[in-house]
Write an enzyme that holds these catalytic residues in place. Structure first.
Site, short mmCIF file in Angstrom:
data_model
loop_
_atom_site.label_atom_id
_atom_site.label_comp_id
_atom_site.label_asym_id
_atom_site.label_seq_id
_atom_site.Cartn_x
_atom_site.Cartn_y
_atom_site.Cartn_z
N ASP A 187 -14.73 11.41 4.19
CA ASP A 187 -16.05 11.14 3.61
C ASP A 187 -17.14 12.07 4.13
OD1 ASP A 187 -14.83 8.90 2.36
OD2 ASP A 187 -15.18 7.71 4.17
N LYS A 219 -16.84 16.57 1.29
CA LYS A 219 -15.99 17.70 0.85
C LYS A 219 -16.08 17.91 -0.66
CE LYS A 219 -12.27 15.77 2.58
NZ LYS A 219 -12.86 14.65 3.30
N GLY A 238 -11.50 9.87 -2.44
CA GLY A 238 -12.50 9.64 -3.47
C GLY A 238 -13.55 10.71 -3.32
N HIS A 239 -13.46 11.75 -4.13
CA HIS A 239 -14.41 12.84 -3.99
C HIS A 239 -15.51 12.71 -5.03
CE1 HIS A 239 -11.23 15.45 -1.76
NE2 HIS A 239 -11.75 14.51 -1.02
N GLN A 281 -9.17 13.20 2.94
CA GLN A 281 -9.37 12.46 4.20
C GLN A 281 -9.95 13.41 5.25
OE1 GLN A 281 -5.88 11.84 2.75
NE2 GLN A 281 -7.14 10.55 1.46
P1 IMP Z 1 -4.58 4.71 3.54
O1 IMP Z 1 -4.70 6.19 3.45
O2 IMP Z 1 -5.02 4.00 2.31
O3 IMP Z 1 -3.22 4.28 4.01
O4 IMP Z 1 -5.59 4.21 4.68
C1 IMP Z 1 -5.43 4.54 6.04
C2 IMP Z 1 -6.77 4.78 6.72
O5 IMP Z 1 -7.35 5.96 6.20
C3 IMP Z 1 -7.79 3.68 6.49
O6 IMP Z 1 -8.62 3.57 7.63
C4 IMP Z 1 -8.61 4.20 5.33
O7 IMP Z 1 -9.90 3.64 5.29
C5 IMP Z 1 -8.64 5.68 5.67
N1 IMP Z 1 -8.83 6.54 4.49
C6 IMP Z 1 -7.90 6.84 3.55
N2 IMP Z 1 -8.43 7.69 2.64
C7 IMP Z 1 -9.69 7.92 3.02
C8 IMP Z 1 -10.74 8.75 2.49
O8 IMP Z 1 -10.60 9.46 1.49
N3 IMP Z 1 -11.92 8.72 3.18
C9 IMP Z 1 -12.08 7.99 4.31
N4 IMP Z 1 -11.14 7.22 4.83
C10 IMP Z 1 -9.95 7.19 4.20
#
Ligand code: IMP
Length: 431
Positions: free
Chosen positions: A12, A15, A39-40, A218
């Site tokens: 977040d 990017k 989520g971009h 991420q």
């Molecule tokens: P998962 O990727 O859904 O398995 O989540 C694992 C961890 O990564 C959690 O803490 C999510 O909130 C975090 N996470 C996954 N994708 C994002 C992202 O695009 N931005 C911020 N945090 C993310």
């Protein structure tokens, strides 16, 4: 020159906007890890787009978008996302390539994600990402190429369903109701929509060689190997994931530029250690001013001061050439601004980002304090619009982490940014 844009924090960082802007000069934009957990958010001509699976650069009509082999793809969501963009008049399918080696996210991965969360909360996005990678590494994954052979696809789904059903019943005492025909038919329908986009993307990239932007999702601290494990995502969301995620040899990236995107403060969503987190009114103010709510889940993000120990870890392990600093304007209202320059554990000072969760959960940040500039930097496009006190803050960051801040993003609007001369930076490392 090829360019790699990575998240240097817990995701977040902004990017989406950065890639939307920089990809204008590239022919190909590649996503290579993660899935619809990303989520971009991009604002173009006042219109807001949130992309979860497509590379952000695809919003330029001239770019080719690649979903490379390291991603886990939920075809249902991908087709929806494509149709949404195409309904706005932007044709996507003649410029999109999907790796035949990418793994699929299917409905039972999402069911498993919720069940796993019940046993030990990570705070996932519930998009089935962890279970999709889990089955991939257990050698039970199903890949895009498997959809070409309907019988094979059917029998792979059947095996998966039996496995997941047993797991649900025995481990979670949950009944599992998912009809194989529904999963298979729906997947084949979705595949029909995108099957012309499916190719061997690593071959394509090897032949293309130049003019490629690699778009990380991420962030480094969510990387499964160098992040705050186990409170991470299930892929290599740092530079470590590039080679395996794209199917390109490590040498391919030797001449690329690597830039890390960081906010001027820190946020994270989900559980896990966050040494500079502020659970008070200062944290609230950061959240409100920064609009810190997740673009995939809508969850309020945890907020805190910039953690330079963590940022330096990201700079070193990604081999970053520079930092792109976003959301400086969020700090415009603060009397005092702090940055974390070390961690303290009893009488011990820690300067390297620790692997151990026991340490990370106990450390107290050691702060350096800055006087707030109390002037607007929102939308600044010229150096002279940035107050001297804000420059002091920026200079300290680049000196501490040892690489220059190459760009400031000053609002969500695409044209609001300042490109800073890399060459003018002398590179002191006072960390
Ligand atoms: P998962 O990727 O859904 O398995 O989540 C694992 C961890 O990564 C959690 O803490 C999510 O909130 C975090 N996470 C996954 N994708 C994002 C992202 O695009 N931005 C911020 N945090 C993310």
């Amino acid at each position: 020159m090829n360019l790699v844009i990575l998240g240097a924090q817990w995701g977040d960082e902004g990017k989406g906007k950065v890639v939307a802007l920089l990809s204008e000069n590239y022919e190909v934009v590649v996503r290579y890890q993660g899935g619809s957990n990303a989520g971009h958010t991009v604002v173009i001509n006042g219109e807001k787009f949130i992309l979860h699976l497509l590379p952000t650069g695809i919003l330029h009509p001239h770019t080719v978008g690649i979903i490379a082999q390291g991603m886990v793809v939920d075809l249902e969501l991908l087709v929806k996302e494509i149709k949404e963009i195409e309904s706005k008049g932007l044709r996507v399918r003649d410029r999109l390539f999907i790796s035949d080696r990418a793994h699929l996210v299917l409905p039972y991965h999402k069911i498993l994600d919720s069940l796993l969360e019940r046993k030990g909360k990570i705070g996932t996005t519930l998009r089935g990402i962890g279970p999709a990678y889990m089955l991939k590494y257990a050698r039970k994954g199903i890949r895009v190429c498997d959809l070409w052979d309907k019988d094979r696809f059917y029998s792979l789904v059947k095996d998966n369903l039996e496995f997941v059903e047993e797991l649900c019943k025995k481990v979670y005492c949950e009944n599992f109701e998912l009809k194989i025909e529904e999963v298979v038919d729906r997947s084949l329908e979705n595949f029909e929509e995108v099957k012309d986009c499916v190719i061997d993307t690593s071959q394509y990239l090897l032949e293309k060689r130049e003019g490629i932007l690699f778009e990380g999702a991420q962030g480094t601290l969510l990387d499964v190997d160098i992040g705050t494990y186990p409170y991470v995502t299930s892929s290599n969301s740092s530079a470590l994931g590039l080679s395996a995620g794209t199917g390109l040899p490590p040498k391919f990236f030797s001449k690329a530029k690597f830039y890390g995107v960081s906010k001027a403060y820190t946020t994270r969503v989900g559980e896990g250690p966050f040494p500079t987190e502020l659970k008070d009114s200062t944290g609230e103010l950061l959240r409100e001013r920064g609009g810190e709510y997740g673009s995939t889940t809508g969850r309020p993000r945890r907020c805190g001061w910039l953690d330079l120990v963590a940022l330096k870890h990201a700079v070193r392990l990604n081999g970053l050439d520079g930092i792109i600093l976003t959301k400086l304007d969020v700090l415009d209202a603060f009397e005092e601004i702090k940055v974390c320059v070390a961690y303290q554990l009893e009488d011990r000072i820690i300067e390297n980002f620790p692997a151990s969760l026991t340490l990370l959960e106990k450390v107290k940040p050691v702060y350096k304090s800055f006087e707030g500039w109390k002037e607007s930097t929102y939308g600044a496009v010229d150096r002279r619009e940035i107050p001297k006190k804000a420059w002091d803050y920026i200079n300290f960051i680049q000196e501490y982490v040892g690489v220059p801040v190459v760009m400031l993003s000053t609002s969500p609007e695409k044209d609001k940014y300042l490109w800073l001369e890399e060459e003018s930076y002398e590179g002191a490392n006072i960390g």
